[in-house]
Design an enzyme around this catalytic site. Structure first.
Site, mmCIF file in Angstrom:
data_model
loop_
_atom_site.group_PDB
_atom_site.id
_atom_site.type_symbol
_atom_site.label_atom_id
_atom_site.label_comp_id
_atom_site.label_asym_id
_atom_site.label_seq_id
_atom_site.Cartn_x
_atom_site.Cartn_y
_atom_site.Cartn_z
ATOM 1 N N GLU A 104 0.701 -1.118 0.018
ATOM 2 C CA GLU A 104 0.139 -0.014 0.123
ATOM 3 C C GLU A 104 0.794 1.233 0.023
ATOM 4 O OE1 GLU A 104 -3.167 -0.193 2.872
ATOM 5 O OE2 GLU A 104 -3.207 2.099 3.122
ATOM 6 N N ASP A 106 0.063 5.329 0.518
ATOM 7 C CA ASP A 106 -0.766 6.086 1.192
ATOM 8 C C ASP A 106 -0.570 7.698 1.070
ATOM 9 O OD1 ASP A 106 -2.450 3.964 1.942
ATOM 10 O OD2 ASP A 106 -1.483 3.997 3.883
ATOM 11 N N GLU A 108 -3.110 10.595 2.965
ATOM 12 C CA GLU A 108 -4.240 10.972 3.776
ATOM 13 C C GLU A 108 -4.324 12.339 4.137
ATOM 14 O OE1 GLU A 108 -5.932 7.022 5.731
ATOM 15 O OE2 GLU A 108 -4.306 7.804 6.981
ATOM 16 N N THR A 122 1.561 10.121 5.162
ATOM 17 C CA THR A 122 1.825 9.385 4.201
ATOM 18 C C THR A 122 2.540 8.286 4.805
ATOM 19 O OG1 THR A 122 4.111 9.997 4.045
ATOM 20 C CG2 THR A 122 2.738 11.074 2.598
ATOM 21 N N ASN A 123 2.262 7.005 4.141
ATOM 22 C CA ASN A 123 2.855 5.609 4.808
ATOM 23 C C ASN A 123 3.087 4.673 3.390
ATOM 24 O OD1 ASN A 123 3.201 3.769 6.560
ATOM 25 N ND2 ASN A 123 1.412 3.577 7.559
ATOM 26 N N ARG A 132 5.265 3.144 8.788
ATOM 27 C CA ARG A 132 6.219 4.137 8.294
ATOM 28 C C ARG A 132 5.848 5.430 7.951
ATOM 29 N NH1 ARG A 132 7.283 -0.906 4.893
ATOM 30 N NH2 ARG A 132 9.158 -1.766 5.598
ATOM 31 N N GLU A 133 5.271 6.003 8.726
ATOM 32 C CA GLU A 133 4.434 7.381 8.589
ATOM 33 C C GLU A 133 5.480 8.491 8.537
ATOM 34 O OE1 GLU A 133 3.945 5.211 11.396
ATOM 35 O OE2 GLU A 133 1.951 4.421 11.104
ATOM 36 N N TRP A 198 -9.522 10.428 15.931
ATOM 37 C CA TRP A 198 -8.055 10.217 15.914
ATOM 38 C C TRP A 198 -7.821 11.610 15.148
ATOM 39 C CZ3 TRP A 198 -5.470 9.639 11.122
ATOM 40 C CH2 TRP A 198 -6.301 8.848 10.231
ATOM 41 N N GLY A 202 -5.278 14.683 17.064
ATOM 42 C CA GLY A 202 -5.360 13.582 17.983
ATOM 43 C C GLY A 202 -6.755 12.937 18.280
ATOM 44 N N ARG A 280 9.640 5.262 19.770
ATOM 45 C CA ARG A 280 8.654 4.281 19.272
ATOM 46 C C ARG A 280 9.533 2.907 18.906
ATOM 47 N NH1 ARG A 280 5.524 5.541 13.789
ATOM 48 N NH2 ARG A 280 4.352 3.669 13.516
#
Ligand SMILES: *[C@@H]1O[C@H](CO)[C@@H](O)[C@H](O)[C@H]1NC(C)=O
Length: 292
Positions: A104, A106, A108, A122-123, A132-133, A198, A202, A280
């Site tokens: 995919e 992305d 958004e 994006t990802n 992988r944002e 979200w 957030g 993270r």
């Protein structure tokens, strides 16, 4: 043997012609390239196929998908996002394959209160794994006009661009053990939906339904792409290495001017990068973040 040889000669001569005509998807009538897939009348292709609109109200969002599946392409679309108070809304525009180990790519767009900036999220997923944002603000108001959002996807890299400025590159690092999308054909999908749990700050800012319906618009789709039909690519089966003008995108990379544009966008407009989020990834950053 003799008959095989004689029948394959004209075929070989035809190949360049076929490539030349098949690789360029039409840029004109959105009815030819897309199907409305959901939203019960909230999505429409109008003006003789020049404009597609998605809308969202309290009952439902809406969406569309490409008729074709693609295995590599340079795909441009112009979008004009939900204006005014778009907080809580998300406009997704992405490529995706099917199945549990899907790929995919992305874009958004996360809406916001009037005057507050959208986030472009994006990802990249390969074989079902994302995380992988990268997120960006834009250097213009994406609701005032149409702007071009592009995905270049070839066997060596994926490049996300906005109005021709590259904002993100994801390289093929299979040789370092990072899976890269290159075997699964993908369709283009887009949808407008409510994600006020979200999307905006957030989830703090909710959708204001008194502003509904919310509408996003699309036009000027253009794809230089390899179309995947019945298990075969319109670009042929050989590893794509032709240098003809039509498919230069298949080996395109960022020249030094584009690299500088990319750095400008990342320095000034990137607001989140998984590659710098050491909290993270306590076990260490993903391989693609530490490999140049
Ligand atoms: C919305 O605006 C706020 C305040 O400027 C900002 O912090 C946030 O990143 C913006 N975008 C989204 C999608 O929340």
């Amino acid at each position: 043997m003799a008959s095989m040889t004689s029948s394959s000669v004209p075929l070989i001569l035809l190949v360049p012609l076929v490539l030349g005509s098949m690789m360029v998807a039409s840029a004109g009538n959105l009815n030819q390239d897309f199907d409305i897939t959901w939203g019960d009348g909230r999505a429409n292709i109008v003006n003789n196929g020049e404009l597609l609109t998605l809308s969202l109200d309290k009952t439902s969002g809406s969406g569309f998908q490409s008729k074709n599946e693609y295995l590599f392409g340079k795909i441009d679309m112009q979008l004009k996002l939900v204006p005014g108070n778009s907080a809580g809304t998300v406009t997704a525009y992405y490529l995706s394959s099917k199945g549990s180990t899907w790929d995919e790519i992305d874009f958004e767009f996360l809406g916001n209160l009037s005057g507050d900036p959208y986030i472009l999220h994006t990802n990249v997923f390969s074989q079902g794994k994302g995380n992988r944002e990268q997120q960006f603000y834009l250097w213009f108001d994406p609701t005032a006009d149409f702007h071009t959002y592009s995905i270049l996807w070839n066997p060596q890299r994926i490049i996300f661009s906005v109005d021709g400025t590259p904002i993100r590159e994801f390289k093929n690092l299979e040789s370092n053990g990072v899976p890269f999308p290159k075997n699964q054909p993908m369709r283009i999908y887009s949808s407008l939906w409510n994600a006020d749990d979200w999307a905006t700050r957030g989830g703090l800012v909710k959708t204001d339904w008194t502003q509904a319906p919310f509408t996003a618009s699309y036009r000027n789709f253009n794809a230089n792409a390899c179309v995947w039909t019945s298990g075969a690519s319109s670009c042929g089966s050989k590893s794509p290495s032709s240098t003809s003008n039509n498919n230069a995108w298949l080996s395109q990379e960022l020249d030094s001017a584009s690299q500088q544009r990319l750095q400008w966008a990342q320095k000034n407009y990137m607001i989140y990068n998984y590659c710098t989020d050491t909290k993270r990834f306590p076990q260490g950053l993903p391989t693609e973040c530490t490999t140049s």
